[in-house]
Design a protein around this motif. Sequence first.
Motif, PDB file in Angstrom:
ATOM      1  N   ALA B 191      52.347 -10.953 -35.889  1.00  0.00           N
ATOM      2  CA  ALA B 191      50.941 -10.833 -35.460  1.00  0.00           C
ATOM      3  C   ALA B 191      50.777 -11.319 -34.023  1.00  0.00           C
ATOM      4  CB  ALA B 191      50.032 -11.627 -36.405  1.00  0.00           C
ATOM      5  N   ARG B 192      51.360 -12.479 -33.714  1.00  0.00           N
ATOM      6  CA  ARG B 192      51.204 -13.039 -32.357  1.00  0.00           C
ATOM      7  C   ARG B 192      51.904 -12.163 -31.322  1.00  0.00           C
ATOM      8  NH1 ARG B 192      49.080 -15.657 -35.943  1.00  0.00           N
ATOM      9  NH2 ARG B 192      47.697 -13.903 -35.655  1.00  0.00           N
ATOM     10  N   ALA B 193      53.012 -11.537 -31.722  1.00  0.00           N
ATOM     11  CA  ALA B 193      53.726 -10.648 -30.790  1.00  0.00           C
ATOM     12  C   ALA B 193      52.822  -9.489 -30.380  1.00  0.00           C
ATOM     13  CB  ALA B 193      54.995 -10.117 -31.441  1.00  0.00           C
ATOM     14  N   LYS B 194      52.016  -9.000 -31.316  1.00  0.00           N
ATOM     15  CA  LYS B 194      51.096  -7.894 -30.998  1.00  0.00           C
ATOM     16  C   LYS B 194      49.924  -8.389 -30.154  1.00  0.00           C
ATOM     17  CE  LYS B 194      52.079  -4.737 -34.788  1.00  0.00           C
ATOM     18  NZ  LYS B 194      52.948  -5.491 -35.722  1.00  0.00           N
ATOM     19  N   GLU B 195      49.469  -9.599 -30.411  1.00  0.00           N
ATOM     20  CA  GLU B 195      48.252 -10.100 -29.752  1.00  0.00           C
ATOM     21  C   GLU B 195      48.498 -10.634 -28.342  1.00  0.00           C
ATOM     22  OE1 GLU B 195      46.410 -11.404 -34.094  1.00  0.00           O
ATOM     23  OE2 GLU B 195      47.117 -12.927 -32.706  1.00  0.00           O
ATOM     24  N   LEU B 196      49.718 -11.093 -28.091  1.00  0.00           N
ATOM     25  CA  LEU B 196      50.027 -11.647 -26.767  1.00  0.00           C
ATOM     26  C   LEU B 196      50.394 -10.537 -25.787  1.00  0.00           C
ATOM     27  CD1 LEU B 196      52.057 -14.790 -27.822  1.00  0.00           C
ATOM     28  CD2 LEU B 196      50.178 -14.856 -26.179  1.00  0.00           C
ATOM     29  N   VAL B 197      49.962 -10.696 -24.540  1.00  0.00           N
ATOM     30  CA  VAL B 197      50.374  -9.752 -23.492  1.00  0.00           C
ATOM     31  C   VAL B 197      51.840 -10.020 -23.153  1.00  0.00           C
ATOM     32  CG1 VAL B 197      48.056  -9.659 -22.488  1.00  0.00           C
ATOM     33  CG2 VAL B 197      49.702 -11.326 -21.619  1.00  0.00           C
ATOM     34  N   ALA B 198      52.493  -9.060 -22.537  1.00  0.00           N
ATOM     35  CA  ALA B 198      53.875  -9.276 -22.075  1.00  0.00           C
ATOM     36  C   ALA B 198      53.869 -10.441 -21.092  1.00  0.00           C
ATOM     37  CB  ALA B 198      54.396  -8.011 -21.408  1.00  0.00           C
ATOM     38  N   GLY B 199      54.778 -11.382 -21.277  1.00  0.00           N
ATOM     39  CA  GLY B 199      54.819 -12.572 -20.418  1.00  0.00           C
ATOM     40  C   GLY B 199      53.963 -13.718 -20.928  1.00  0.00           C
ATOM     41  N   GLY B 200      53.165 -13.458 -21.955  1.00  0.00           N
ATOM     42  CA  GLY B 200      52.316 -14.494 -22.553  1.00  0.00           C
ATOM     43  C   GLY B 200      53.155 -15.533 -23.290  1.00  0.00           C
ATOM     44  N   MET B 201      52.605 -16.723 -23.458  1.00  0.00           N
ATOM     45  CA  MET B 201      53.382 -17.834 -24.011  1.00  0.00           C
ATOM     46  C   MET B 201      52.886 -18.236 -25.403  1.00  0.00           C
ATOM     47  SD  MET B 201      54.351 -21.281 -21.910  1.00  0.00           S
ATOM     48  CE  MET B 201      55.741 -20.691 -20.947  1.00  0.00           C
ATOM     49  N   LEU B 202      53.835 -18.574 -26.280  1.00  0.00           N
ATOM     50  CA  LEU B 202      53.499 -19.081 -27.617  1.00  0.00           C
ATOM     51  C   LEU B 202      54.160 -20.445 -27.793  1.00  0.00           C
ATOM     52  CD1 LEU B 202      52.547 -18.927 -30.601  1.00  0.00           C
ATOM     53  CD2 LEU B 202      54.483 -17.417 -31.081  1.00  0.00           C
ATOM     54  N   VAL B 203      53.348 -21.481 -27.941  1.00  0.00           N
ATOM     55  CA  VAL B 203      53.868 -22.829 -28.132  1.00  0.00           C
ATOM     56  C   VAL B 203      53.553 -23.297 -29.548  1.00  0.00           C
ATOM     57  CG1 VAL B 203      53.684 -25.239 -27.407  1.00  0.00           C
ATOM     58  CG2 VAL B 203      53.635 -23.426 -25.694  1.00  0.00           C
ATOM     59  N   VAL B 272      63.256 -17.250 -26.226  1.00  0.00           N
ATOM     60  CA  VAL B 272      63.107 -18.685 -26.463  1.00  0.00           C
ATOM     61  C   VAL B 272      63.232 -19.413 -25.122  1.00  0.00           C
ATOM     62  CG1 VAL B 272      64.029 -20.724 -27.622  1.00  0.00           C
ATOM     63  CG2 VAL B 272      64.056 -18.505 -28.790  1.00  0.00           C
ATOM     64  N   GLU B 273      62.173 -20.079 -24.722  1.00  0.00           N
ATOM     65  CA  GLU B 273      62.194 -20.817 -23.446  1.00  0.00           C
ATOM     66  C   GLU B 273      62.589 -22.272 -23.667  1.00  0.00           C
ATOM     67  OE1 GLU B 273      61.937 -19.314 -20.715  1.00  0.00           O
ATOM     68  OE2 GLU B 273      61.086 -17.395 -21.328  1.00  0.00           O
ATOM     69  N   LYS B 274      62.192 -22.796 -24.792  1.00  0.00           N
ATOM     70  CA  LYS B 274      62.544 -24.183 -25.114  1.00  0.00           C
ATOM     71  C   LYS B 274      62.429 -24.353 -26.625  1.00  0.00           C
ATOM     72  CE  LYS B 274      62.265 -28.726 -23.376  1.00  0.00           C
ATOM     73  NZ  LYS B 274      62.187 -29.403 -22.077  1.00  0.00           N
ATOM     74  N   MET B 275      63.325 -25.191 -27.161  1.00  0.00           N
ATOM     75  CA  MET B 275      63.311 -25.377 -28.600  1.00  0.00           C
ATOM     76  C   MET B 275      64.027 -26.670 -28.907  1.00  0.00           C
ATOM     77  SD  MET B 275      64.305 -22.517 -31.276  1.00  0.00           S
ATOM     78  CE  MET B 275      63.657 -22.583 -32.906  1.00  0.00           C
ATOM     79  N   GLU B 276      63.340 -27.610 -29.514  1.00  0.00           N
ATOM     80  CA  GLU B 276      64.005 -28.877 -29.804  1.00  0.00           C
ATOM     81  C   GLU B 276      63.376 -29.582 -30.992  1.00  0.00           C
ATOM     82  OE1 GLU B 276      63.374 -30.840 -25.995  1.00  0.00           O
ATOM     83  OE2 GLU B 276      61.640 -31.899 -26.830  1.00  0.00           O
ATOM     84  N   LEU B 277      64.187 -30.454 -31.577  1.00  0.00           N
ATOM     85  CA  LEU B 277      63.698 -31.294 -32.656  1.00  0.00           C
ATOM     86  C   LEU B 277      63.691 -32.717 -32.107  1.00  0.00           C
ATOM     87  CD1 LEU B 277      63.001 -30.909 -35.745  1.00  0.00           C
ATOM     88  CD2 LEU B 277      65.232 -31.902 -36.174  1.00  0.00           C
ATOM     89  N   THR B 278      62.487 -33.250 -31.906  1.00  0.00           N
ATOM     90  CA  THR B 278      62.387 -34.607 -31.380  1.00  0.00           C
ATOM     91  C   THR B 278      62.560 -35.576 -32.529  1.00  0.00           C
ATOM     92  OG1 THR B 278      60.735 -33.739 -29.876  1.00  0.00           O
ATOM     93  CG2 THR B 278      60.947 -36.124 -29.972  1.00  0.00           C
ATOM     94  N   VAL B 349      58.867 -23.291 -27.504  1.00  0.00           N
ATOM     95  CA  VAL B 349      58.142 -22.511 -26.492  1.00  0.00           C
ATOM     96  C   VAL B 349      58.762 -21.126 -26.415  1.00  0.00           C
ATOM     97  CG1 VAL B 349      57.474 -22.309 -24.067  1.00  0.00           C
ATOM     98  CG2 VAL B 349      57.652 -24.573 -25.121  1.00  0.00           C
ATOM     99  N   LEU B 350      57.944 -20.104 -26.699  1.00  0.00           N
ATOM    100  CA  LEU B 350      58.432 -18.721 -26.648  1.00  0.00           C
ATOM    101  C   LEU B 350      57.660 -17.939 -25.595  1.00  0.00           C
ATOM    102  CD1 LEU B 350      58.486 -17.892 -30.480  1.00  0.00           C
ATOM    103  CD2 LEU B 350      60.300 -18.928 -29.093  1.00  0.00           C
ATOM    104  N   LYS B 351      58.285 -16.897 -25.100  1.00  0.00           N
ATOM    105  CA  LYS B 351      57.586 -16.017 -24.164  1.00  0.00           C
ATOM    106  C   LYS B 351      57.699 -14.590 -24.665  1.00  0.00           C
ATOM    107  CE  LYS B 351      57.803 -15.477 -19.343  1.00  0.00           C
ATOM    108  NZ  LYS B 351      58.266 -15.971 -18.034  1.00  0.00           N
ATOM    109  N   ARG B 352      56.576 -13.899 -24.686  1.00  0.00           N
ATOM    110  CA  ARG B 352      56.547 -12.514 -25.156  1.00  0.00           C
ATOM    111  C   ARG B 352      57.340 -11.637 -24.191  1.00  0.00           C
ATOM    112  NH1 ARG B 352      56.922  -8.313 -27.402  1.00  0.00           N
ATOM    113  NH2 ARG B 352      55.242  -7.037 -28.310  1.00  0.00           N
TER     114      ARG B 352
END
Lengths: 353, 353
Positions: B191-203, B272-278, B349-352
């Motif tokens: 759903a978020r992939a469809k709603e975000l513009v190209a280059g948009g960010m999902l955190v 995937v721009e960033k991904m971690e388990l703190t 942190v993901l980027k479309r």
Amino acid sequence: MNGGNGTYSYAKNSTLQRKSANAVREKIDEAIAEKLDMETLCSSGKSFHIADFGCSTGPNTFIAMQNILESVERKYKSQCPTRQIPEFQAFFNDQASNDFNTLFTTLPLDRQYFVAGVPGSFHGRLFPDSSLHFAYSSTALHWLSKVPEELLDKNSPSFNKGRIYYSNTLDKVVDAYSSQFAKDMEIFLDARAKELVAGGMLVMTMPGQPNGIPCCQTGMGMTIDYLESCFLDMVNEGIISEAKVDSFNLPMYSATLEEMKELIQRNGSFNVEKMELTMANGESNPQSYSSYSGRMLQMHLRAGIEEIISKHFGTEIIDDLFDRYAMKAEDFSHRLQSSERKGALLFVVLKRK
Amino acid sequence: MNGGNGTYSYAKNSTLQRKSANAVREKIDEAIAEKLDMETLCSSGKSFHIADFGCSTGPNTFIAMQNILESVERKYKSQCPTRQIPEFQAFFNDQASNDFNTLFTTLPLDRQYFVAGVPGSFHGRLFPDSSLHFAYSSTALHWLSKVPEELLDKNSPSFNKGRIYYSNTLDKVVDAYSSQFAKDMEIFLDARAKELVAGGMLVMTMPGQPNGIPCCQTGMGMTIDYLESCFLDMVNEGIISEAKVDSFNLPMYSATLEEMKELIQRNGSFNVEKMELTMANGESNPQSYSSYSGRMLQMHLRAGIEEIISKHFGTEIIDDLFDRYAMKAEDFSHRLQSSERKGALLFVVLKRK
């Protein structure tokens, strides 16, 4: 407006407003079919954004939204038959104190639009620049943003002593109401002009006032006169104080066609596509109260103005006040039926230049 | 979540969640500064749209929104110094049953964005195609859309008898939870992939699970284990039936980094721009419960899950249950303090594309 789904809720007591909405449904459909240029308005792949300003709690707002959506879709199919129908995003606006919880939990399940609720006064900006394609407001713009201050000032020539409205009172009081309405509409039109895209449509319906007819001869005027006389009875019986009534004025105003024309012209951002005052004539009239019993009229009025009265007078007088109103209103419909001017609805279609 | 502003409201009992939000604030700021390309994302004169998925009633959502807005503004100023800062439109999403009335009446007065509330499950579409620039979800995605059905089936090998969670139980139960989470995330990401513009960010931030560590050794696992033991005490005392506990499972799941990676890869629409388990280490850790009294832990847990428990068990057991929990939780912080793995926060942190 009264929130929730209870006996006196707006959701359960807004059939009069719905009649208005139904009566203008065809007019809106016509305006969209004839005047909305979908080709320039909605480029391929873009969504179409509709906002209802002053939506309250439903169900009227859902019915209106569905009707507008269907009209826009029809126009789009006829004008751009090879393009894919746009997605619709519907924005429901009302004051932050509106019962959005009820609105959101009663949304139609089969809706074909994305939903957002927008809290805040429509007497101000609510959306980004050029982000709406269609703006709509039904029986909401007659609510003033506030009571004109001079009405409450004992030393002002506009002091509205013993009155709660501008019916049967001084010309200066009428002027104060009219001037507040003008200020409010100026802000409303200015905000919507910024929010609508070029070619976007603004449709407004609200109680109107025939030119040259005194307020006390209109449906709205009569309704409030009855309410006012209930307040005065309660003063005479020592239930509420005279000062309490003197310091209360209902912040509602019904404009004439001429007033509205001037305000739109002064704003300058819109072309007038259609503008009329529908007069009341018989049963089919949307603002006709004649088929309603006193109790039903009381329920409708209560759903709309209980909150504002409670805030000023306290909740303890409410049942007594509206019981009195229901009794008096029993003969109300007869008076209305015998009048040629039962009420009037102002209907305006504008297009953003 | 508990609505309103009362003693047990989420609004008054969400400091743990706020600690999480504060801890990731800098990380989000960094991601925006380094990875968000404002030049291509926001053409001149267009507004910038931010959505919080699972906002609840505030105030955390307002703090997060303000932080994101400031970071985006900083990036815009540095990247496009000659252009005018865009207008911001903030969308607050949660279930239609969320207390939007409280959310809307507690909005920050000095906000610099237009507001809209979006009712509905984020396990599905909520916005038109390509209409968002930044999507955000904080401590919400660990809520499953439903309890996996097999956990309630007496004849299934996954029947979760005497348990309310996947801590200290059968592998098959863990699998059922994990598989439901995978289905939910698949729908969410799609759903978020469809709603975000190209280059948009999902955190996304949510409670996470260190790989190879059993659930019962994490902060979340321990918390629910204590709650479960309160339920079992109440069964032993005849206050609630065994069957009632057998048919109840908390629909929450903490994923591992590896699980999340696989789900994002399978979706395929994001980089995937960033991904971690703190990991939790001491006081500065956002998920550290060690400085909280039993009563405070009880208040937090109650604000988050009272509603779901009331629905199944009835409201009459609530006070008793959480009083028991507060007593047991008094020694909870010591156990957590002595553990090296107090809890973990998954930050993505993901980027479309």
